[in-house]
Motif scaffolding. Structure first.
Motif, PDB file in Angstrom:
ATOM      1  N   SER A   1     -16.229  -9.194   0.483  1.00  0.00           N
ATOM      2  CA  SER A   1     -15.900 -10.784   0.043  1.00  0.00           C
ATOM      3  C   SER A   1     -15.493 -11.563   0.976  1.00  0.00           C
ATOM      4  CB  SER A   1     -15.092 -10.623  -1.294  1.00  0.00           C
ATOM      5  OG  SER A   1     -13.661 -10.139  -1.072  1.00  0.00           O
ATOM      6  N   ARG A   2     -14.779 -11.099   2.294  1.00  0.00           N
ATOM      7  CA  ARG A   2     -14.189 -11.574   2.967  1.00  0.00           C
ATOM      8  C   ARG A   2     -14.937 -11.604   4.621  1.00  0.00           C
ATOM      9  NH1 ARG A   2     -10.774  -9.964  -0.313  1.00  0.00           N
ATOM     10  NH2 ARG A   2      -8.757 -10.678  -0.968  1.00  0.00           N
ATOM     11  N   ASP A   3     -16.021 -10.778   4.538  1.00  0.00           N
ATOM     12  CA  ASP A   3     -16.662 -10.577   6.007  1.00  0.00           C
ATOM     13  C   ASP A   3     -15.597 -10.140   6.830  1.00  0.00           C
ATOM     14  OD1 ASP A   3     -19.269 -11.471   5.098  1.00  0.00           O
ATOM     15  OD2 ASP A   3     -19.267 -13.292   5.937  1.00  0.00           O
ATOM     16  N   ALA A   4     -14.746  -9.294   6.422  1.00  0.00           N
ATOM     17  CA  ALA A   4     -13.854  -8.811   7.238  1.00  0.00           C
ATOM     18  C   ALA A   4     -14.219  -7.498   8.125  1.00  0.00           C
ATOM     19  CB  ALA A   4     -12.719  -8.069   6.292  1.00  0.00           C
ATOM     20  N   THR A   5     -13.633  -7.341   8.996  1.00  0.00           N
ATOM     21  CA  THR A   5     -13.978  -6.212  10.103  1.00  0.00           C
ATOM     22  C   THR A   5     -12.863  -5.253  10.421  1.00  0.00           C
ATOM     23  OG1 THR A   5     -15.246  -7.832  11.237  1.00  0.00           O
ATOM     24  CG2 THR A   5     -14.432  -5.747  12.568  1.00  0.00           C
ATOM     25  N   ILE A   6     -12.972  -4.036  10.314  1.00  0.00           N
ATOM     26  CA  ILE A   6     -11.801  -2.862  10.385  1.00  0.00           C
ATOM     27  C   ILE A   6     -12.155  -2.333  11.802  1.00  0.00           C
ATOM     28  CG2 ILE A   6     -10.888  -0.748   9.479  1.00  0.00           C
ATOM     29  CD1 ILE A   6     -11.940  -1.486   6.664  1.00  0.00           C
ATOM     30  N   LEU A   7     -11.325  -2.453  12.704  1.00  0.00           N
ATOM     31  CA  LEU A   7     -11.469  -2.046  13.915  1.00  0.00           C
ATOM     32  C   LEU A   7     -10.449  -1.062  14.543  1.00  0.00           C
ATOM     33  CD1 LEU A   7     -11.373  -5.844  15.375  1.00  0.00           C
ATOM     34  CD2 LEU A   7     -13.378  -4.412  15.651  1.00  0.00           C
ATOM     35  N   GLY A   8     -11.125  -0.002  14.818  1.00  0.00           N
ATOM     36  CA  GLY A   8     -10.449   1.038  15.446  1.00  0.00           C
ATOM     37  C   GLY A   8      -9.754   0.957  16.841  1.00  0.00           C
ATOM     38  N   VAL A   9      -8.608   1.258  17.074  1.00  0.00           N
ATOM     39  CA  VAL A   9      -7.969   1.073  18.507  1.00  0.00           C
ATOM     40  C   VAL A   9      -7.442   2.253  18.820  1.00  0.00           C
ATOM     41  CG1 VAL A   9      -6.222  -0.226  19.912  1.00  0.00           C
ATOM     42  CG2 VAL A   9      -7.215  -1.133  17.768  1.00  0.00           C
ATOM     43  N   MET A  10      -8.038   2.913  20.038  1.00  0.00           N
ATOM     44  CA  MET A  10      -7.543   3.860  20.630  1.00  0.00           C
ATOM     45  C   MET A  10      -7.670   3.676  22.265  1.00  0.00           C
ATOM     46  SD  MET A  10      -8.587   8.082  20.392  1.00  0.00           S
ATOM     47  CE  MET A  10      -7.874   8.291  18.994  1.00  0.00           C
ATOM     48  N   LEU A  11      -6.476   3.846  22.781  1.00  0.00           N
ATOM     49  CA  LEU A  11      -6.035   3.344  24.345  1.00  0.00           C
ATOM     50  C   LEU A  11      -6.932   4.106  25.352  1.00  0.00           C
ATOM     51  CD1 LEU A  11      -4.696   1.202  25.687  1.00  0.00           C
ATOM     52  CD2 LEU A  11      -2.750   2.704  26.293  1.00  0.00           C
ATOM     53  N   GLY A  12      -7.265   5.457  24.696  1.00  0.00           N
ATOM     54  CA  GLY A  12      -7.926   6.415  25.670  1.00  0.00           C
ATOM     55  C   GLY A  12      -9.490   5.723  25.902  1.00  0.00           C
ATOM     56  N   ASN A  13      -9.894   5.011  24.812  1.00  0.00           N
ATOM     57  CA  ASN A  13     -11.433   4.790  25.078  1.00  0.00           C
ATOM     58  C   ASN A  13     -11.598   3.429  25.864  1.00  0.00           C
ATOM     59  OD1 ASN A  13     -12.071   6.729  23.242  1.00  0.00           O
ATOM     60  ND2 ASN A  13     -11.796   5.472  21.401  1.00  0.00           N
ATOM     61  N   THR A  14     -10.549   2.756  26.103  1.00  0.00           N
ATOM     62  CA  THR A  14     -10.609   1.617  27.122  1.00  0.00           C
ATOM     63  C   THR A  14     -11.362   1.755  28.292  1.00  0.00           C
ATOM     64  OG1 THR A  14      -8.368   1.133  26.212  1.00  0.00           O
ATOM     65  CG2 THR A  14      -9.244  -0.261  27.850  1.00  0.00           C
ATOM     66  N   SER A  15     -12.324   0.935  28.807  1.00  0.00           N
ATOM     67  CA  SER A  15     -12.953   1.083  30.099  1.00  0.00           C
ATOM     68  C   SER A  15     -11.990   0.928  31.447  1.00  0.00           C
ATOM     69  CB  SER A  15     -14.252   0.048  30.028  1.00  0.00           C
ATOM     70  OG  SER A  15     -13.724  -1.134  30.231  1.00  0.00           O
ATOM     71  N   GLU A  16     -12.538   1.148  32.501  1.00  0.00           N
ATOM     72  CA  GLU A  16     -11.549   0.958  33.718  1.00  0.00           C
ATOM     73  C   GLU A  16     -11.449  -0.689  33.673  1.00  0.00           C
ATOM     74  OE1 GLU A  16     -11.748   1.851  38.512  1.00  0.00           O
ATOM     75  OE2 GLU A  16     -12.416   3.567  36.992  1.00  0.00           O
ATOM     76  N   ARG A  17     -12.540  -1.176  33.669  1.00  0.00           N
ATOM     77  CA  ARG A  17     -12.630  -2.770  33.720  1.00  0.00           C
ATOM     78  C   ARG A  17     -11.445  -3.417  32.778  1.00  0.00           C
ATOM     79  NH1 ARG A  17     -14.841  -7.324  31.516  1.00  0.00           N
ATOM     80  NH2 ARG A  17     -15.336  -9.036  32.829  1.00  0.00           N
TER      81      ARG A  17
END
Length: 320
Positions: free
Chosen positions: A253-269
């Motif tokens: 109903s809100r066009d909402a987004t759930i986002l996972g955050v895991m620092l280990g997945n962060t690219s080098e850039r």
């Protein structure tokens, strides 16, 4: 050197203070004499064996530290022996008197920042930046709800949001914690143990809801979070200690987004961008790590208990 070692996964008692050979840096590596090491909740998940990525046993815990450059192996970038630095990840673990790093894991620590503060930089500030800007794409003028804002990541998120011009609603479970959160610049501070705090959040937004939620305890709050979002709102899931039941219609109903955050997945850039932003914030004073408690290295087990208790107020660090 003295170091904390883990020989088997389990409770805090598996953290043992032992004598280990001091590492020697190879080409492109930096040896840092540790003045303080940061304790993060993720350290406890790894130690218990419940984290997705398990290190080979035995290992030394920790990804955050601050101290001085002790030795450099070959061409290892811009640092020299004696430079004050903070560590963002390591090759050998930071709960020790010395830590071995690659050159890109070592970052300048301004004189205005103490070593104990420096030990609270990497995971808290990198995670908060990653969640708020790189994943949830928060922009100036939006409203962010920081759920459980009294710990290291929450306080870092407040400072990032203040600097970027977001409107901040933050929660804390104790009066002392809420006072600390308010002192960091949150415009609205609520008690998430109060029965009507969700109605207060909606009232503060005129019923519209918040644009971004940074969620530290998703297994408790995610189902409710979705009902607090504005249309197009985003929830960044930073922490969770178990499963949760949600109603997908609240997201639909809100066009909402759930986002996972895991620092280990962060690219080098992206990680390079994060530490560039951290460096600028430390230099201009907008980022000010808050140390809640200092323990000795041999008290690592006590630190692992404390970091998981309710009522956190800033970082817990181990001093060597």
């Amino acid at each position: 050197m003295k170091a904390i070692r883990v020989h088997e996964f389990g409770g805090p008692a598996v953290l043992r203070l032992e004598e280990e050979p001091t590492p020697e840096p190879g080409p492109g590596q930096v040896l840092v004499r540790v003045a303080a090491a940061g304790i993060n909740p993720v350290d406890t998940y790894i130690r218990s064996g419940t984290y997705a990525a398990k290190p080979a046993l035995p290992y030394t815990p920790g990804a955050d530290a601050a101290g001085t450059v002790e030795a450099i192996g070959g061409e290892a970038g811009k640092f020299k022996v004696g430079d004050r630095v903070y560590v963002g990840g390591s090759l050998s673990g930071t709960y020790a008197e010395y830590v071995l790093c690659t050159a890109i894991q070592v970052h300048a620590l301004p004189e205005r920042i103490t070593f104990s503060q420096g030990a609270g930089i990497n995971i808290p500030y990198a995670t908060a930046y990653r969640a708020l800007f790189q994943r949830a794409h928060g922009v100036p003028g939006e409203t962010v709800l920081i759920h459980g804002a009294t710990g290291g990541v929450g306080l870092a998120a407040i400072q990032w949001a203040v600097a970027a011009g977001l409107n901040i609603i933050a929660t804390g479970g104790s009066e002392a914690g809420r006072e600390l959160v308010a002192a960091q610049g949150a415009q609205h501070v609520l008690d998430h143990r109060a029965p009507n705090y969700q109605e207060q959040i909606l009232g503060l937004t005129g019923g519209k809801g918040v644009d971004v939620i940074l969620e530290m305890l998703s297994n408790v709050n995610l189902g409710t979070d979705l009902r607090l979002l504005a249309k197009g709102g985003r929830v960044a899931v930073i922490g969770s200690r178990g499963p949760v039941e949600i109603n997908p219609r609240d997201a639909m109903s809100r066009d909402a987004t759930i986002l996972g955050v895991m620092l280990g997945n962060t690219s080098e850039r992206d990680m390079g961008a994060i530490h560039a932003a951290i460096g600028a914030g430390l230099a201009n004073g907008t980022l000010r790590p808050v140390v809640g408690r200092e323990l000795r290295l041999e008290q690592a087990a006590q630190g692992h208990v404390s970091v998981m208790e309710a009522g956190a107020r800033g970082k817990i660090v181990l001093v060597t």
